[in-house]
Design a protein around this motif. Structure first.
Motif, short mmCIF file in Angstrom:
data_model
loop_
_atom_site.label_atom_id
_atom_site.label_comp_id
_atom_site.label_asym_id
_atom_site.label_seq_id
_atom_site.Cartn_x
_atom_site.Cartn_y
_atom_site.Cartn_z
N LEU A 156 54.46 -33.06 -38.55
CA LEU A 156 53.93 -33.56 -39.81
C LEU A 156 54.68 -32.95 -40.98
O LEU A 156 55.18 -31.82 -40.91
N LYS A 157 54.77 -33.68 -42.09
CA LYS A 157 55.39 -33.15 -43.30
C LYS A 157 54.50 -32.10 -43.97
O LYS A 157 54.97 -31.22 -44.67
N TYR A 204 55.35 -42.81 -40.64
CA TYR A 204 54.56 -43.62 -39.73
C TYR A 204 54.68 -43.06 -38.32
O TYR A 204 55.67 -42.43 -37.95
N ILE A 205 53.62 -43.26 -37.57
CA ILE A 205 53.54 -42.81 -36.18
C ILE A 205 53.59 -44.04 -35.30
O ILE A 205 52.85 -45.01 -35.50
N GLN A 206 54.46 -44.02 -34.30
CA GLN A 206 54.57 -45.11 -33.34
C GLN A 206 54.77 -44.50 -31.97
O GLN A 206 55.71 -43.74 -31.75
N GLY A 207 53.85 -44.81 -31.07
CA GLY A 207 53.89 -44.15 -29.77
C GLY A 207 53.62 -42.67 -29.94
O GLY A 207 52.65 -42.27 -30.57
N ILE A 264 59.84 -41.42 -43.82
CA ILE A 264 60.62 -42.36 -44.60
C ILE A 264 61.39 -41.60 -45.68
O ILE A 264 60.79 -40.98 -46.55
N GLU A 265 62.69 -41.66 -45.60
CA GLU A 265 63.55 -41.04 -46.61
C GLU A 265 64.22 -42.16 -47.39
O GLU A 265 65.18 -42.77 -46.94
N ASN A 266 63.67 -42.48 -48.54
CA ASN A 266 64.15 -43.61 -49.33
C ASN A 266 63.88 -43.31 -50.80
O ASN A 266 62.85 -42.73 -51.15
N ASP A 301 59.11 -39.81 -53.92
CA ASP A 301 58.35 -39.11 -54.96
C ASP A 301 57.23 -39.96 -55.53
O ASP A 301 56.90 -39.85 -56.70
N VAL A 302 56.64 -40.80 -54.72
CA VAL A 302 55.63 -41.72 -55.22
C VAL A 302 54.38 -41.68 -54.33
O VAL A 302 54.47 -41.37 -53.14
#
Length: 312
Positions: A32-33, A58-61, A67-69, A74-75
């Motif tokens: 986790l972050k 997001y968690i998948q499996g 997400i680094e975008n 920063d939102v």
């Protein structure tokens, strides 16, 4: 009864995943972050989105992806939903709405024609129209390349601070922060009052019994398919009347979150049984993996009895 539960407290302690019998705690050392969770949203594509104070993952499996975008680092994210075409819509505070399809990102904001940059909820129409609401900005409808601003001089829907949306068969239901309900049908806004007192709606859901509204000051309201209205309050089962989120499980139970007093379970017959769980539950939804995801503050899933969740 797979549901997703998000428990909010003063001291966060990450996420808990449970199948109703066993539980697993996930913290910073599990990827986790942060141990402080913002909100969680499930989507039909199986992803469980987790928002932080800023940014999202997001968690998948069994994996978590951060997400680094430039748009999301920063939102604060207010909502994540899938449309019927498989696009993922991410709503933010201050940067508008984003439609993501693979590596393609399309942005809708004031520069694009919206009247607000901070959408709270989104709903999708049968003909491709997209409905967005914002507390300070009212309601917009995206129709292809056009954006329509919903204006109603008589109802003044924007003054009621719309915050929640649900698209039913022939209308779009609108829940507001300032105390009323509306629906949009064939271009016309109609105001609806279910309770005598103040109504503040954060969530609107629909199942085989009808449409459910979270009434923050009044409990839960069910608008049955035959038009009758059923109320759920502490005197007939809720832990308290501060309903903030609603979810359904595979056994037709209805789960109601209260941000101060925990979780209630309404059984389909006679719609009066309750289960209290933890404290300070702020949002819940189904989990398509068949398990529950929980973030909690250390006391949210206590007491634990022989490895099982104990429902008081």
């Amino acid at each position: 009864f797979p549901v997703t539960i998000y428990l909010l407290g003063s001291d966060f302690d990450g996420l808990v995943r449970t199948n109703g019998e066993f539980f697993w705690n996930f913290k910073l050392n599990n990827g986790l972050k942060s141990n402080s969770i913002g909100r969680i949203f499930k989507c039909e594509d199986g992803k469980l989105w987790v928002t932080w104070e800023t940014g999202l993952s997001y968690i998948q499996g069994d994996s978590i992806y951060h997400i680094e975008n430039q748009f999301f680092n920063d939102v604060r994210v207010t909502r994540v939903r899938n449309d019927k075409h498989g696009n993922t819509w991410i709503l933010t505070v201050g940067k508008g709405a984003f439609k993501i399809n693979g590596n393609s990102i399309e942005r809708y904001n004031v520069s694009r024609g919206l009247t607000f940059d901070d959408p709270e909820d989104i709903a999708f129409g049968e003909n491709g129209e997209i409905y967005l609401v914002s507390i300070p900005g009212g309601m917009n409808i995206i129709k292809g390349s056009d954006i329509e601003v919903v204006r109603d001089k008589e109802k003044k829907i924007y003054e009621f601070a719309p915050i929640a949306l649900h698209k039913s068969k022939d209308r779009v239901w609108i829940g507001t922060f300032a105390g009323s309900y509306f629906y949009l049908k064939q271009g016309r806004i109609t105001k609806v009052k279910f309770n005598k007192g103040f109504e503040r709606c954060f969530d609107i859901r629909e199942n085989q019994f009808g449409i459910w509204f979270s009434d923050y000051a009044s409990g839960v309201t069910l608008l049955r398919k035959d038009g009758r209205v059923k109320k759920f309050k502490p005197e007939n089962g809720l832990v308290q009347r501060n309903a903030i989120s609603i979810a359904f499980d595979h056994n037709k139970n209805v789960w109601v979150a209260d941000p101060f007093y925990g979780l209630s379970k309404i059984s389909p017959s006679p719609f009066s049984k309750k289960t209290q769980f933890g404290n300070a539950v702020t949002s819940i939804s189904k989990d398509y993996s068949g398990q529950k995801w929980i973030s909690y503050n250390g006391n949210g899933v206590s007491p634990i009895v022989t490895g099982k969740l104990h429902f008081r």
